[in-house]
Write a protein that holds these residues in place. Sequence first.
Motif, PDB file in Angstrom:
ATOM      1  N   PRO A  65       0.809  -1.216   0.000  1.00 46.30           N
ATOM      2  CA  PRO A  65       0.000   0.000   0.000  1.00 46.30           C
ATOM      3  C   PRO A  65       0.844   1.267   0.000  1.00 46.30           C
ATOM      4  CG  PRO A  65      -0.819  -1.515   1.641  1.00 46.30           C
ATOM      5  CD  PRO A  65       0.459  -2.076   1.124  1.00 46.30           C
ATOM      6  N   LYS A  66       0.439   2.207  -0.806  1.00 48.76           N
ATOM      7  CA  LYS A  66       1.105   3.500  -0.901  1.00 48.76           C
ATOM      8  C   LYS A  66       0.072   4.570  -0.608  1.00 48.76           C
ATOM      9  CE  LYS A  66       5.011   1.908  -2.678  1.00 48.76           C
ATOM     10  NZ  LYS A  66       5.355   0.789  -1.857  1.00 48.76           N
ATOM     11  N   LYS A  67       0.438   5.518   0.250  1.00 53.24           N
ATOM     12  CA  LYS A  67      -0.467   6.610   0.588  1.00 53.24           C
ATOM     13  C   LYS A  67      -0.436   7.661  -0.501  1.00 53.24           C
ATOM     14  CE  LYS A  67      -1.574   9.845   4.233  1.00 53.24           C
ATOM     15  NZ  LYS A  67      -2.909  10.016   3.796  1.00 53.24           N
ATOM     16  N   ASN A  68      -1.615   8.176  -0.854  1.00 47.71           N
ATOM     17  CA  ASN A  68      -1.699   9.270  -1.802  1.00 47.71           C
ATOM     18  C   ASN A  68      -1.637  10.574  -1.023  1.00 47.71           C
ATOM     19  OD1 ASN A  68      -2.102   7.518  -3.951  1.00 47.71           O
ATOM     20  ND2 ASN A  68      -4.306   7.439  -3.582  1.00 47.71           N
ATOM     21  N   PHE A  69      -0.608  11.377  -1.285  1.00 46.83           N
ATOM     22  CA  PHE A  69      -0.453  12.638  -0.582  1.00 46.83           C
ATOM     23  C   PHE A  69      -1.125  13.756  -1.350  1.00 46.83           C
ATOM     24  CE2 PHE A  69       3.039  10.111   1.004  1.00 46.83           C
ATOM     25  CZ  PHE A  69       2.923  10.329   2.360  1.00 46.83           C
ATOM     26  N   VAL A  70      -1.727  14.696  -0.633  1.00 39.64           N
ATOM     27  CA  VAL A  70      -2.373  15.850  -1.234  1.00 39.64           C
ATOM     28  C   VAL A  70      -1.391  17.004  -1.150  1.00 39.64           C
ATOM     29  CG1 VAL A  70      -4.277  17.488  -1.046  1.00 39.64           C
ATOM     30  CG2 VAL A  70      -4.653  15.060  -0.591  1.00 39.64           C
ATOM     31  N   PHE A  71      -1.100  17.616  -2.270  1.00 44.67           N
ATOM     32  CA  PHE A  71      -0.195  18.752  -2.291  1.00 44.67           C
ATOM     33  C   PHE A  71      -0.926  19.986  -1.791  1.00 44.67           C
ATOM     34  CE2 PHE A  71       1.332  22.578  -4.397  1.00 44.67           C
ATOM     35  CZ  PHE A  71       2.633  22.596  -3.938  1.00 44.67           C
ATOM     36  N   GLU A  72      -0.317  20.694  -0.865  1.00 45.13           N
ATOM     37  CA  GLU A  72      -0.854  21.970  -0.401  1.00 45.13           C
ATOM     38  C   GLU A  72       0.192  23.030  -0.683  1.00 45.13           C
ATOM     39  OE1 GLU A  72      -1.970  21.883   3.686  1.00 45.13           O
ATOM     40  OE2 GLU A  72      -3.755  20.698   3.297  1.00 45.13           O
ATOM     41  N   SER A  73      -0.232  24.128  -1.259  1.00 39.39           N
ATOM     42  CA  SER A  73       0.700  25.223  -1.505  1.00 39.39           C
ATOM     43  C   SER A  73       0.854  26.037  -0.225  1.00 39.39           C
ATOM     44  CB  SER A  73       0.176  26.112  -2.634  1.00 39.39           C
ATOM     45  OG  SER A  73      -0.796  27.006  -2.158  1.00 39.39           O
ATOM     46  N   PRO A  74       1.845  26.901  -0.150  1.00 36.08           N
ATOM     47  CA  PRO A  74       2.007  27.752   1.034  1.00 36.08           C
ATOM     48  C   PRO A  74       1.012  28.917   1.070  1.00 36.08           C
ATOM     49  CG  PRO A  74       3.761  28.172  -0.528  1.00 36.08           C
ATOM     50  CD  PRO A  74       2.955  27.027  -1.074  1.00 36.08           C
ATOM     51  N   TYR A  75       0.212  29.080   0.025  1.00 32.77           N
ATOM     52  CA  TYR A  75      -0.712  30.209  -0.081  1.00 32.77           C
ATOM     53  C   TYR A  75      -2.108  29.735   0.322  1.00 32.77           C
ATOM     54  CZ  TYR A  75       3.317  31.224  -2.935  1.00 32.77           C
ATOM     55  OH  TYR A  75       4.605  31.362  -3.383  1.00 32.77           O
ATOM     56  N   LYS A  76      -2.414  29.888   1.628  1.00 34.01           N
ATOM     57  CA  LYS A  76      -3.635  29.295   2.181  1.00 34.01           C
ATOM     58  C   LYS A  76      -4.568  30.341   2.772  1.00 34.01           C
ATOM     59  CE  LYS A  76      -1.184  25.148   3.592  1.00 34.01           C
ATOM     60  NZ  LYS A  76      -0.801  24.327   4.724  1.00 34.01           N
ATOM     61  N   ILE A  77      -5.861  29.944   2.798  1.00 38.25           N
ATOM     62  CA  ILE A  77      -6.869  30.730   3.500  1.00 38.25           C
ATOM     63  C   ILE A  77      -7.624  29.806   4.455  1.00 38.25           C
ATOM     64  CG2 ILE A  77      -7.182  32.462   1.695  1.00 38.25           C
ATOM     65  CD1 ILE A  77      -9.839  31.023   0.961  1.00 38.25           C
ATOM     66  N   TYR A  78      -8.159  30.418   5.505  1.00 34.39           N
ATOM     67  CA  TYR A  78      -9.054  29.760   6.447  1.00 34.39           C
ATOM     68  C   TYR A  78     -10.454  30.248   6.107  1.00 34.39           C
ATOM     69  CZ  TYR A  78     -11.784  29.412  10.750  1.00 34.39           C
ATOM     70  OH  TYR A  78     -12.774  29.167  11.665  1.00 34.39           O
ATOM     71  N   VAL A  79     -11.415  29.338   6.034  1.00 37.53           N
ATOM     72  CA  VAL A  79     -12.808  29.706   5.792  1.00 37.53           C
ATOM     73  C   VAL A  79     -13.625  29.113   6.934  1.00 37.53           C
ATOM     74  CG1 VAL A  79     -14.752  29.619   4.195  1.00 37.53           C
ATOM     75  CG2 VAL A  79     -12.416  29.604   3.298  1.00 37.53           C
ATOM     76  N   GLY A  80     -14.278  29.992   7.709  1.00 33.84           N
ATOM     77  CA  GLY A  80     -15.036  29.549   8.871  1.00 33.84           C
ATOM     78  C   GLY A  80     -16.510  29.862   8.765  1.00 33.84           C
ATOM     79  N   ASN A  81     -17.272  29.371   9.747  1.00 35.95           N
ATOM     80  CA  ASN A  81     -18.718  29.542   9.832  1.00 35.95           C
ATOM     81  C   ASN A  81     -19.437  28.907   8.642  1.00 35.95           C
ATOM     82  OD1 ASN A  81     -20.989  30.408  11.289  1.00 35.95           O
ATOM     83  ND2 ASN A  81     -21.225  32.193   9.979  1.00 35.95           N
ATOM     84  N   LEU A  82     -19.007  27.708   8.297  1.00 34.93           N
ATOM     85  CA  LEU A  82     -19.601  27.003   7.161  1.00 34.93           C
ATOM     86  C   LEU A  82     -20.764  26.127   7.608  1.00 34.93           C
ATOM     87  CD1 LEU A  82     -16.309  25.916   5.388  1.00 34.93           C
ATOM     88  CD2 LEU A  82     -17.883  27.714   4.656  1.00 34.93           C
ATOM     89  N   SER A  83     -21.628  25.808   6.685  1.00 30.15           N
ATOM     90  CA  SER A  83     -22.768  24.928   6.933  1.00 30.15           C
ATOM     91  C   SER A  83     -22.275  23.483   7.077  1.00 30.15           C
ATOM     92  CB  SER A  83     -23.735  25.064   5.755  1.00 30.15           C
ATOM     93  OG  SER A  83     -24.274  23.856   5.389  1.00 30.15           O
ATOM     94  N   TRP A  84     -23.014  22.661   7.851  1.00 32.04           N
ATOM     95  CA  TRP A  84     -22.651  21.250   8.021  1.00 32.04           C
ATOM     96  C   TRP A  84     -22.664  20.496   6.696  1.00 32.04           C
ATOM     97  CZ3 TRP A  84     -20.395  18.672  11.772  1.00 32.04           C
ATOM     98  CH2 TRP A  84     -20.371  19.238  13.039  1.00 32.04           C
ATOM     99  N   SER A  85     -23.430  20.975   5.728  1.00 29.13           N
ATOM    100  CA  SER A  85     -23.533  20.268   4.450  1.00 29.13           C
ATOM    101  C   SER A  85     -22.418  20.635   3.472  1.00 29.13           C
ATOM    102  CB  SER A  85     -24.891  20.557   3.804  1.00 29.13           C
ATOM    103  OG  SER A  85     -25.017  21.944   3.530  1.00 29.13           O
ATOM    104  N   THR A  86     -21.500  21.509   3.862  1.00 28.48           N
ATOM    105  CA  THR A  86     -20.424  21.936   2.972  1.00 28.48           C
ATOM    106  C   THR A  86     -19.507  20.771   2.631  1.00 28.48           C
ATOM    107  OG1 THR A  86     -20.466  24.155   3.907  1.00 28.48           O
ATOM    108  CG2 THR A  86     -18.489  23.534   2.705  1.00 28.48           C
ATOM    109  N   ARG A  87     -19.248  20.602   1.340  1.00 26.44           N
ATOM    110  CA  ARG A  87     -18.342  19.559   0.860  1.00 26.44           C
ATOM    111  C   ARG A  87     -17.118  20.227   0.234  1.00 26.44           C
ATOM    112  NH1 ARG A  87     -21.719  16.470  -3.347  1.00 26.44           N
ATOM    113  NH2 ARG A  87     -21.875  18.616  -4.030  1.00 26.44           N
TER     114      ARG A  87
END
Length: 159
Positions: A65-87
């Motif tokens: 088994p090999k894990k699939n890594f998700v690339f994240e860039s250093p340019y990030k935002i936080y998004v808060g107060n989202l609905s429970w149904s947010t995907r």
Amino acid sequence: MQVSRDTETGISRGCGFVTMGSISEAKYAIAALDGSDVAGREMRVKFSVDMVSGRKNVEALNSAPKKNFVFESPYKIYVGNLSWSTRPQDLREHFSQFGTVVSTRVLHDRKRGKNRVYAFLSFSSPDEVKVATEADGSEFYGRVMLVRQVINEAGRQNE
């Protein structure tokens, strides 16, 4: 499939066991599903021998088994107060109007009895982050979003 439950309350412990038809099917399921997002929580998929000690031939089961890594860039935002149904795909689609969304993680904070949903999105450039933060205070799925630029470990905004 067997879901692990608390013996007193009957509430799920958030884990379970699935019996696969073969070792190769199990290895494929681990490679495909380990680390994936389920309702905002990261799913861990492993062989039961990894969870229970005293088993024989652990190396044979864990070799492929090999894990699939998700690339994240250093340019990030936080998004808060989202609905429970947010995907994640909903946020990716909405925020792609501001630039190239590299990754999206939706998380649920149930600690201290608070029902909060928040996310982290990464973009391909600092300019896209600045434009995306202009969505602060806008409505998404009936909730007013809180959008902030993520500060890196050194205490500086990513530029």
